[in-house]
Design an enzyme around this catalytic site. Sequence first.
Site, PDB file in Angstrom:
ATOM      1  N   GLY A   7       0.865  -1.191   0.000  1.00  0.00           N
ATOM      2  CA  GLY A   7       0.000   0.000   0.000  1.00  0.00           C
ATOM      3  C   GLY A   7       0.896   1.234   0.000  1.00  0.00           C
ATOM      4  O   GLY A   7       1.481   1.579   1.034  1.00  0.00           O
ATOM      5  N   ARG A  10      -0.846   7.596   0.441  1.00  0.00           N
ATOM      6  CA  ARG A  10      -0.310   8.710   1.230  1.00  0.00           C
ATOM      7  C   ARG A  10       0.457   8.217   2.458  1.00  0.00           C
ATOM      8  O   ARG A  10       1.555   8.685   2.753  1.00  0.00           O
ATOM      9  CB  ARG A  10      -1.454   9.651   1.621  1.00  0.00           C
ATOM     10  CG  ARG A  10      -2.016  10.381   0.419  1.00  0.00           C
ATOM     11  CD  ARG A  10      -3.404  10.882   0.622  1.00  0.00           C
ATOM     12  NE  ARG A  10      -4.369   9.811   0.829  1.00  0.00           N
ATOM     13  CZ  ARG A  10      -5.683   9.969   0.825  1.00  0.00           C
ATOM     14  NH1 ARG A  10      -6.186  11.172   0.660  1.00  0.00           N
ATOM     15  NH2 ARG A  10      -6.491   8.950   1.008  1.00  0.00           N
ATOM     16  N   VAL A  11      -0.119   7.232   3.166  1.00  0.00           N
ATOM     17  CA  VAL A  11       0.552   6.729   4.372  1.00  0.00           C
ATOM     18  C   VAL A  11       1.763   5.870   4.007  1.00  0.00           C
ATOM     19  O   VAL A  11       2.846   6.008   4.592  1.00  0.00           O
ATOM     20  CB  VAL A  11      -0.447   5.922   5.235  1.00  0.00           C
ATOM     21  CG1 VAL A  11       0.265   5.234   6.386  1.00  0.00           C
ATOM     22  CG2 VAL A  11      -1.543   6.831   5.759  1.00  0.00           C
ATOM     23  N   ARG A  85     -13.365   5.415  11.586  1.00  0.00           N
ATOM     24  CA  ARG A  85     -12.470   4.323  11.171  1.00  0.00           C
ATOM     25  C   ARG A  85     -13.251   3.009  11.089  1.00  0.00           C
ATOM     26  O   ARG A  85     -13.025   2.197  10.191  1.00  0.00           O
ATOM     27  CB  ARG A  85     -11.317   4.199  12.164  1.00  0.00           C
ATOM     28  CG  ARG A  85     -10.440   5.447  12.233  1.00  0.00           C
ATOM     29  CD  ARG A  85      -9.499   5.348  13.423  1.00  0.00           C
ATOM     30  NE  ARG A  85      -8.621   6.496  13.568  1.00  0.00           N
ATOM     31  CZ  ARG A  85      -8.922   7.580  14.277  1.00  0.00           C
ATOM     32  NH1 ARG A  85     -10.114   7.699  14.860  1.00  0.00           N
ATOM     33  NH2 ARG A  85      -8.053   8.563  14.390  1.00  0.00           N
ATOM     34  N   ASN A 117      -6.829   0.902   8.769  1.00  0.00           N
ATOM     35  CA  ASN A 117      -7.947   1.084   9.714  1.00  0.00           C
ATOM     36  C   ASN A 117      -9.160   0.239   9.360  1.00  0.00           C
ATOM     37  O   ASN A 117      -9.345  -0.101   8.192  1.00  0.00           O
ATOM     38  CB  ASN A 117      -8.362   2.555   9.711  1.00  0.00           C
ATOM     39  CG  ASN A 117      -7.572   3.377  10.708  1.00  0.00           C
ATOM     40  OD1 ASN A 117      -7.248   2.900  11.789  1.00  0.00           O
ATOM     41  ND2 ASN A 117      -7.260   4.613  10.335  1.00  0.00           N
ATOM     42  N   PRO A 118      -9.989  -0.069  10.339  1.00  0.00           N
ATOM     43  CA  PRO A 118      -9.805   0.198  11.764  1.00  0.00           C
ATOM     44  C   PRO A 118      -8.670  -0.683  12.292  1.00  0.00           C
ATOM     45  O   PRO A 118      -8.781  -1.918  12.238  1.00  0.00           O
ATOM     46  CB  PRO A 118     -11.149  -0.181  12.388  1.00  0.00           C
ATOM     47  CG  PRO A 118     -11.811  -1.080  11.396  1.00  0.00           C
ATOM     48  CD  PRO A 118     -11.265  -0.749  10.046  1.00  0.00           C
ATOM     49  N   ASP A 120      -7.247  -1.823  14.957  1.00  0.00           N
ATOM     50  CA  ASP A 120      -7.314  -2.924  15.927  1.00  0.00           C
ATOM     51  C   ASP A 120      -7.975  -4.153  15.302  1.00  0.00           C
ATOM     52  O   ASP A 120      -7.472  -5.270  15.436  1.00  0.00           O
ATOM     53  CB  ASP A 120      -8.084  -2.463  17.180  1.00  0.00           C
ATOM     54  CG  ASP A 120      -7.459  -1.212  17.776  1.00  0.00           C
ATOM     55  OD1 ASP A 120      -6.328  -1.304  18.268  1.00  0.00           O
ATOM     56  OD2 ASP A 120      -8.086  -0.133  17.703  1.00  0.00           O
ATOM     57  N   THR A 140      -0.462  -0.514  14.744  1.00  0.00           N
ATOM     58  CA  THR A 140       0.107   0.745  15.260  1.00  0.00           C
ATOM     59  C   THR A 140      -0.730   1.297  16.415  1.00  0.00           C
ATOM     60  O   THR A 140      -0.263   2.173  17.155  1.00  0.00           O
ATOM     61  CB  THR A 140       0.254   1.811  14.152  1.00  0.00           C
ATOM     62  OG1 THR A 140      -0.985   1.905  13.455  1.00  0.00           O
ATOM     63  CG2 THR A 140       1.371   1.469  13.197  1.00  0.00           C
ATOM     64  N   ASP A 145      -1.827   8.347  18.675  1.00  0.00           N
ATOM     65  CA  ASP A 145      -2.624   9.150  19.620  1.00  0.00           C
ATOM     66  C   ASP A 145      -1.763   9.567  20.814  1.00  0.00           C
ATOM     67  O   ASP A 145      -1.862  10.696  21.308  1.00  0.00           O
ATOM     68  CB  ASP A 145      -3.829   8.325  20.107  1.00  0.00           C
ATOM     69  CG  ASP A 145      -4.496   7.608  18.946  1.00  0.00           C
ATOM     70  OD1 ASP A 145      -5.547   8.039  18.488  1.00  0.00           O
ATOM     71  OD2 ASP A 145      -3.907   6.621  18.468  1.00  0.00           O
ATOM     72  N   ARG A 148       0.372  12.313  19.678  1.00  0.00           N
ATOM     73  CA  ARG A 148      -0.395  13.572  19.584  1.00  0.00           C
ATOM     74  C   ARG A 148      -0.566  14.188  20.973  1.00  0.00           C
ATOM     75  O   ARG A 148      -0.435  15.401  21.153  1.00  0.00           O
ATOM     76  CB  ARG A 148      -1.770  13.286  18.965  1.00  0.00           C
ATOM     77  CG  ARG A 148      -1.700  13.036  17.480  1.00  0.00           C
ATOM     78  CD  ARG A 148      -3.021  12.555  16.898  1.00  0.00           C
ATOM     79  NE  ARG A 148      -2.948  12.495  15.438  1.00  0.00           N
ATOM     80  CZ  ARG A 148      -3.697  11.715  14.681  1.00  0.00           C
ATOM     81  NH1 ARG A 148      -4.594  10.900  15.226  1.00  0.00           N
ATOM     82  NH2 ARG A 148      -3.561  11.735  13.376  1.00  0.00           N
ATOM     83  N   HIS A 172      -7.988   2.556  18.652  1.00  0.00           N
ATOM     84  CA  HIS A 172      -7.521   3.736  17.906  1.00  0.00           C
ATOM     85  C   HIS A 172      -8.777   4.284  17.226  1.00  0.00           C
ATOM     86  O   HIS A 172      -9.095   3.936  16.096  1.00  0.00           O
ATOM     87  CB  HIS A 172      -6.451   3.334  16.880  1.00  0.00           C
ATOM     88  CG  HIS A 172      -6.069   4.451  15.954  1.00  0.00           C
ATOM     89  ND1 HIS A 172      -5.578   5.658  16.391  1.00  0.00           N
ATOM     90  CD2 HIS A 172      -6.124   4.550  14.598  1.00  0.00           C
ATOM     91  CE1 HIS A 172      -5.337   6.438  15.352  1.00  0.00           C
ATOM     92  NE2 HIS A 172      -5.672   5.802  14.244  1.00  0.00           N
ATOM     93  N   THR A 228      -4.286  11.863   6.906  1.00  0.00           N
ATOM     94  CA  THR A 228      -3.164  12.101   7.823  1.00  0.00           C
ATOM     95  C   THR A 228      -2.038  11.193   7.362  1.00  0.00           C
ATOM     96  O   THR A 228      -2.291  10.041   7.002  1.00  0.00           O
ATOM     97  CB  THR A 228      -3.526  11.768   9.287  1.00  0.00           C
ATOM     98  OG1 THR A 228      -3.707  10.351   9.409  1.00  0.00           O
ATOM     99  CG2 THR A 228      -4.799  12.462   9.731  1.00  0.00           C
TER     100      THR A 228
END
Length: 305
Positions: A7, A10-11, A85, A117-118, A120, A140, A145, A148, A172, A228
């Site tokens: 993948g 963007r991430v 998510r 995501n999600p 978990d 992750t 979080d 942040r 998350h 993000t």
Amino acid sequence: MKISIIGIGRVGSSTAFAIVNKALVEELVLIDMNKNLAEGEALDLLHASSFHKRTVIRAGDYEDITGSNIIIITAGAAQKPGETRLDLVLKNAKIIQEISQNIKKYAPNSIVINITNPVDVMSYVAWKTTGFESNRVIGTGTILDTARLRALIGYNCGISPMSIHAYIIGEHGDSELAVWSSAMIGGVPITNFCEDCPFEQKCNLQLEEIFEEVKNSAYKIIEKKGATNYGIASATAALAEAIIKNEGRVFTPSVLVDNVYIGYPAIINKDGIERIVNISLNEEENEKFEVSKNIIKEYIEKINI
Ligand SMILES: NC(=O)C1=CN([C@@H]2O[C@H](COP(=O)(O)OP(=O)(O)OC[C@H]3O[C@@H](n4cnc5c(N)ncnc54)[C@H](O)[C@@H]3O)[C@@H](O)[C@H]2O)C=CC1
Ligand SMILES: CC(=O)C(=O)O
């Protein structure tokens, strides 16, 4: 050392860039259903790597993940403005299953870091589908979080986020919680820290406001720029570094607790999760953690894996 990233949106591309800048590996393989995208990113990153370390960076297919020490998954749908998510669960479960089957086939000894995501629920899917030991499948979780939270407190107090020991745990997502009862700055409980504030204009740390801002960060950023990427890229590169350098560093990844993947403090070393750290929670925190766990459980049941 070899890392493969599945993948390269963007991430994935930002994570690859963070890994290149840390000079963590000799080989980096990029896979995306959009091959042109993976090829373009590989070429661009190869040029960037000449300032850091000789690294083979190439786009590939699943056969090319063979021999990877770490595989990072970021493939799948991302939230659109207004989506949670958890809304992504059905779309992404199929993608993560297919990817995990390929990881099991081509890189059976790797450590998997899932970001999709999600996170978990998808990390649980990756764990079940690969059949790997749970220490080798890491989400992750609430690492971003927690980062942040530390960034915002650090900004308010004029202190390095690295000196702030405070954690976000749980899903998350919307049911996460801040563990204020054990949060410390320089050995001082965070709830007392403002007593010695040297600034003329005191902000009197509004902990609940800060927590709400952390919890809603993704919504705010997605509303403004569509996704993000830098925060999670730095978080994932730090996690990969802790594995590669056998650091024994504490993060809040998504790990297996009571048969659910959930954000919780854990020590990361060369084997992935070395062990969970049993953080003490007060009654209210414990209740919130149980609620969060049950939400994840409910979504795991929905996908019936
Ligand atoms: N866990 C966390 O803290 C964070 C998680 N995310 C999640 O990361 C995921 C990716 O987000 P973005 O990069 O913004 O999305 P994106 O849409 O920019 O990139 C996703 C990439 O996945 C690729 N893809 C889709 N299905 C695939 C498959 N079966 N095989 C290979 N490649 C496939 C697409 O072609 C695309 O390039 C989302 O689920 C997002 O919610 C994003 C930020 C933080
Ligand atoms: C998108 C997401 O999960 C985040 O930025 O927290």
